[in-house]
Design a protein around this motif. Structure first.
Motif, PDB file in Angstrom:
ATOM      1  N   TYR A 106       0.937  -1.145  -0.139  1.00 28.43           N
ATOM      2  CA  TYR A 106       0.190   0.003  -0.033  1.00 28.43           C
ATOM      3  C   TYR A 106       0.900   1.265  -0.034  1.00 28.43           C
ATOM      4  O   TYR A 106       1.933   1.399   0.288  1.00 28.43           O
ATOM      5  N   PRO A 128      -5.344   1.962  -7.376  1.00 29.68           N
ATOM      6  CA  PRO A 128      -6.040   2.924  -6.518  1.00 29.68           C
ATOM      7  C   PRO A 128      -6.638   1.856  -5.448  1.00 29.68           C
ATOM      8  O   PRO A 128      -6.751   2.686  -4.202  1.00 29.68           O
ATOM      9  N   GLN A 129      -6.613   0.680  -5.595  1.00 33.07           N
ATOM     10  CA  GLN A 129      -7.383   0.147  -4.468  1.00 33.07           C
ATOM     11  C   GLN A 129      -6.187  -0.145  -3.430  1.00 33.07           C
ATOM     12  O   GLN A 129      -6.264  -0.814  -2.240  1.00 33.07           O
ATOM     13  N   HIS A 174      -3.957   2.230  -2.488  1.00 31.58           N
ATOM     14  CA  HIS A 174      -3.507   3.722  -2.465  1.00 31.58           C
ATOM     15  C   HIS A 174      -4.519   4.501  -1.488  1.00 31.58           C
ATOM     16  O   HIS A 174      -5.716   4.278  -1.687  1.00 31.58           O
ATOM     17  N   VAL A 175      -4.021   5.245  -0.389  1.00 34.11           N
ATOM     18  CA  VAL A 175      -4.911   5.962   0.087  1.00 34.11           C
ATOM     19  C   VAL A 175      -4.061   7.438   0.399  1.00 34.11           C
ATOM     20  O   VAL A 175      -3.007   7.423   0.599  1.00 34.11           O
ATOM     21  N   ASN A 176      -4.986   8.525   0.566  1.00 35.36           N
ATOM     22  CA  ASN A 176      -4.196   9.866   0.738  1.00 35.36           C
ATOM     23  C   ASN A 176      -5.170  10.331   2.046  1.00 35.36           C
ATOM     24  O   ASN A 176      -6.006  10.411   2.001  1.00 35.36           O
ATOM     25  N   VAL A 177      -4.283  10.539   3.180  1.00 41.17           N
ATOM     26  CA  VAL A 177      -4.778  10.802   4.284  1.00 41.17           C
ATOM     27  C   VAL A 177      -4.907  12.620   4.387  1.00 41.17           C
ATOM     28  O   VAL A 177      -5.655  13.139   5.291  1.00 41.17           O
ATOM     29  N   VAL A 212      -2.619   5.327  10.379  1.00 36.45           N
ATOM     30  CA  VAL A 212      -3.582   4.326   9.655  1.00 36.45           C
ATOM     31  C   VAL A 212      -2.483   3.177   8.801  1.00 36.45           C
ATOM     32  O   VAL A 212      -2.842   2.157   8.999  1.00 36.45           O
ATOM     33  N   ALA A 221      -0.142   1.979  10.507  1.00 35.08           N
ATOM     34  CA  ALA A 221      -0.003   0.874  11.542  1.00 35.08           C
ATOM     35  C   ALA A 221      -1.167  -0.055  11.635  1.00 35.08           C
ATOM     36  O   ALA A 221      -0.989  -1.256  11.661  1.00 35.08           O
ATOM     37  N   GLY A 222      -2.423   0.643  11.536  1.00 34.50           N
ATOM     38  CA  GLY A 222      -3.536  -0.275  11.548  1.00 34.50           C
ATOM     39  C   GLY A 222      -3.805  -1.168  10.215  1.00 34.50           C
ATOM     40  O   GLY A 222      -4.093  -2.321  10.267  1.00 34.50           O
ATOM     41  N   LEU A 223      -3.283  -0.578   9.197  1.00 37.16           N
ATOM     42  CA  LEU A 223      -3.102  -1.429   7.882  1.00 37.16           C
ATOM     43  C   LEU A 223      -2.284  -2.913   8.094  1.00 37.16           C
ATOM     44  O   LEU A 223      -2.676  -3.705   7.742  1.00 37.16           O
ATOM     45  N   LYS A 269      -1.240  -5.745   5.724  1.00 37.08           N
ATOM     46  CA  LYS A 269      -0.760  -5.054   4.480  1.00 37.08           C
ATOM     47  C   LYS A 269       0.745  -4.469   4.886  1.00 37.08           C
ATOM     48  O   LYS A 269       1.095  -4.675   5.724  1.00 37.08           O
ATOM     49  N   SER A 280      -6.450   6.471  14.804  1.00 36.97           N
ATOM     50  CA  SER A 280      -5.895   6.423  13.240  1.00 36.97           C
ATOM     51  C   SER A 280      -5.636   4.874  13.191  1.00 36.97           C
ATOM     52  O   SER A 280      -5.774   4.594  11.996  1.00 36.97           O
ATOM     53  N   CYS A 281      -5.166   4.297  13.956  1.00 34.91           N
ATOM     54  CA  CYS A 281      -4.756   2.762  13.724  1.00 34.91           C
ATOM     55  C   CYS A 281      -6.229   1.961  13.510  1.00 34.91           C
ATOM     56  O   CYS A 281      -6.356   1.143  12.628  1.00 34.91           O
ATOM     57  N   GLY A 292      -7.216   2.646  10.047  1.00 36.77           N
ATOM     58  CA  GLY A 292      -6.505   1.850   9.192  1.00 36.77           C
ATOM     59  C   GLY A 292      -7.009   0.344   9.239  1.00 36.77           C
ATOM     60  O   GLY A 292      -6.951  -0.067   7.949  1.00 36.77           O
ATOM     61  N   MET A 293      -7.404  -0.180  10.048  1.00 30.50           N
ATOM     62  CA  MET A 293      -7.851  -1.314  10.252  1.00 30.50           C
ATOM     63  C   MET A 293      -9.329  -1.427   9.465  1.00 30.50           C
ATOM     64  O   MET A 293      -9.658  -2.444   8.852  1.00 30.50           O
ATOM     65  N   ARG A 302     -11.387  -2.785   2.071  1.00 31.63           N
ATOM     66  CA  ARG A 302     -10.661  -2.989   0.951  1.00 31.63           C
ATOM     67  C   ARG A 302     -10.651  -4.646   0.633  1.00 31.63           C
ATOM     68  O   ARG A 302     -10.618  -5.000  -0.532  1.00 31.63           O
ATOM     69  N   TRP A 332     -13.509   7.948   3.889  1.00 25.79           N
ATOM     70  CA  TRP A 332     -13.447   6.883   3.277  1.00 25.79           C
ATOM     71  C   TRP A 332     -14.833   5.999   3.609  1.00 25.79           C
ATOM     72  O   TRP A 332     -14.910   4.791   3.375  1.00 25.79           O
TER      73      TRP A 332
END
Lengths: 313, 276
Positions: free
Chosen positions: A28, A48-49, A51-54, A64, A66-68, A73, B125-126, B129-130, B136, B167
């Motif tokens: 990502y 695009p799937q 990719h993310v823009n904060v 974000v 970290a969460g991903l 990811k 924030s985390c 992201g989750m 997705r 989102w």
């Protein structure tokens, strides 16, 4: 001889991340509204799937990511060095390094390379800050091909990696066949009179200095120490043992806490050898031509040559 | 919600409080005030709402629970221990050297912690992201984040709130444990947050305003959230009482981060057993 071909290493990142993203749908990119400048435009357009823009919200971007990462990811948070180390520094510590999550921080505008932008955009202390955080690796490639290869290496290994790129164009040193491994220096030239250890955009200065010294009968070893952490301690120890302990370190980073300091730590603990550090003289930059900014700090071929000669005397 | 009564959930909340207090008493260190204010939310989520498997804490399809106000962790540790995420003997090792139960939640040490927290303002924030990863990947898990009212001072919270709207993370549920007190005083004294419900509505959230220590209201809210088709992220302003359940702790700033002595502990355990 140095190639006349000039490319910023941020372009190497931008090209490689697209390839990686196509190969692995878990790669990502987390942009913070400077994607165009950091060369993620193609990734955003083609993937695009992934990719993310904060927006202009670096702290959230790190969180974000970290969460991903907890969901499998492999996010690359993409920004400028000054923001990617300091604005999101505590988030990197708490939410990425402490839980040892698989997040990469990929930053353009390393060192003095955003020359015209001035001090606010010149990340000169980033690598020092980040190498102090447990679990973090710190890498600065020396050219376009090194950037591509090291981005790929960073994606391959698990855990946090900070990658630092240049905004401004620098000479191409390698070709696409050069192998890189995070934590292992590349020996660009062998010699035993002294050693020059450089990284990032200063490797090309090291090459010029070494070539000039050779014309005067002084043969130096030249290392591209692209990884500041984990430092290739063995390579430094070999410089102590095989190059008479004479080491000149060159970096486009504050003279404190960067590559020079890391090398000094090894040399001091070995109790043998002498180091001359060439880098930013603990002062902020300004808007000026890139080469002028380097010269203001003594980051020049001439100073490298003179420093080697001074050590040999 | 699972098939569980409000009365049963109240009993679980009582057990969580007693367990958390015992942990803090034994450690002689910890934060009872904010742990108690969030007990009903924690109990309702762990025992009634969340799709979880204590024997498989890394299950990819599980609902996520993030305690962004990480200092309140004894209440979460109590739930994890009583549900069997780890052996109950660990519940006597809060803040001990080598323990899985660190002073603030550590996802690498303690099973069931979905993200390490402790530095305020970062957990949301985390969670965002989750929630994004879930969207997705086409997964149907939800992400529940408990934030403290003091955390609203942090800019990152608002960055994360905006991303949740941007989102369209309708799988994200934020509980604001709004007990009105932070370390240096009331939230109004330190930095007033004004009307958080209006703010969150303006930020694009589906907003609920409840008594967060009233289990019936917590359960009703979760049922409404489950039935919602708004497509918006959810925000619950849970008006709570810091130290809820122990007379001498309620609304007392001093009990933000203090452990009771033996006499205080025994009194508190009696009061918690009696209930409110």
């Amino acid at each position: 001889m140095l190639s006349k071909k000039l490319i910023a290493t941020r372009d190497g990142f931008g090209d490689e991340i697209v390839e990686l993203g196509k190969e692995n749908k878990d790669i990502y990119v987390v942009d913070v509204d400077i994607g165009k400048s950091c060369k993620t435009g193609k990734f955003a357009h083609e993937l695009p799937q992934q990719h993310v823009n904060v927006g202009i919200a670096e702290q959230n971007g790190a969180g974000v990511a970290a969460g991903l990462a907890t969901c499998g990811k492999i996010p690359f948070v993409v920004t400028y060095a000054v923001f990617g180390s300091l604005r999101m520094g505590e988030q990197i510590r708490q939410e990425i390094c402490y839980p040892n999550l698989n997040v990469k921080i990929a930053c353009s505008h390393g060192g003095l390379t955003p020359a015209n932008d001035g001090a606010s955009h010149q990340g000169i202390e980033d690598m020092g800050v980040l190498r102090s955080i447990p679990n973090m690796r710190v890498v600065m490639p020396a050219d376009y091909y090194a950037a591509r290869a090291l981005v790929r290496e960073a994606a391959k290994i698990y855990g946090p990696v900070y990658l630092r790129f240049t905004r401004d164009a620098i000479p191409v040193i390698y070709d696409e066949n050069q192998k890189f491994e995070i934590g292992k220096a590349v020996t660009l030239r062998d010699g035993k009179d002294a050693a020059i250890i450089a990284n990032g955009d200063t490797v090309r200065l090291g090459i010029e200095a070494a070539e000039f010294l050779a014309t005067q009968g002084i043969n130096v070893r030249l290392l591209d120490m692209h990884t500041v952490k984990p430092l290739d301690v063995e390579a430094v120890q070999k410089c102590i043992d095989e190059c008479n302990g004479r080491i000149v370190v060159v970096e486009d980073h504050n003279i404190m806490n960067g590559l020079g300091s890391a090398v000094c730590e090894v040399v001091a603990e070995a109790g043998r050898g002498q180091v001359k550090r060439i880098g930013i003289q603990d002062q902020f930059g300004q808007s000026a031509p890139y080469e002028s900014l380097l010269a203001m700090n003594g980051i020049t071929v001439k100073n490298i040559v003179e420093s080697v000669k001074a050590l040999i005397k | 919600m699972k098939d569980i009564s409000v009365q049963q959930l109240k009993e679980h909340a009582k057990e969580l409080r007693k367990t958390a207090l015992t942990m803090i008493y034994e450690a002689q260190s910890g934060h009872p005030g904010g742990a108690f204010s969030s007990a009903e939310i924690t109990a309702a989520l762990y025992y009634g709402e969340m799709k979880i498997d204590p024997k498989n804490p890394k299950w990819a399809d599980r609902d996520r629970f993030i305690l962004s106000k990480g200092h309140a962790c004894p209440i979460q540790y109590a739930a994890l221990g009583l549900l069997g995420y780890f052996d109950e003997h660990y519940l006597h090792e809060l803040r001990k050297e080598g323990s899985i139960l660190q002073g603030h939640p550590d996802m690498k040490k303690c099973p069931g912690i979905d993200i390490s927290t402790g530095s305020l303002g970062q957990g949301l924030s985390c969670g965002v992201g989750m929630a994004l990863a879930g969207k997705r990947d086409g997964k149907d898990y939800r992400v529940f984040v408990i934030i403290g009212d003091g955390e609203l001072d942090e800019g990152e919270i608002w960055e994360a709130i905006m991303a949740g709207n941007a989102w369209k993370l309708d799988n994200l549920v934020i509980f604001l444990d709004n007990n009105g007190l932070q370390l240096d005083g009331t939230t109004d004294q330190v930095i007033p947050h004004l009307d958080v419900c209006k703010k969150l509505e303006a930020f694009g959230y589906e907003v609920y305003d409840i008594d967060g220590n009233d289990m019936q209201q917590v359960v009703d809210t979760l049922n409404k959230i489950n039935a919602s088709t708004s497509g918006k992220p959810k925000f619950v302003n849970a008006r709570t009482v810091k130290g809820k359940g122990v007379s001498y702790m309620e609304n007392q700033l001093a009990w933000h981060g203090m452990a009771p002595n033996k006499e205080q502990y025994e009194q508190a355990m009696q009061e918690l057993e009696r209930g409110f």
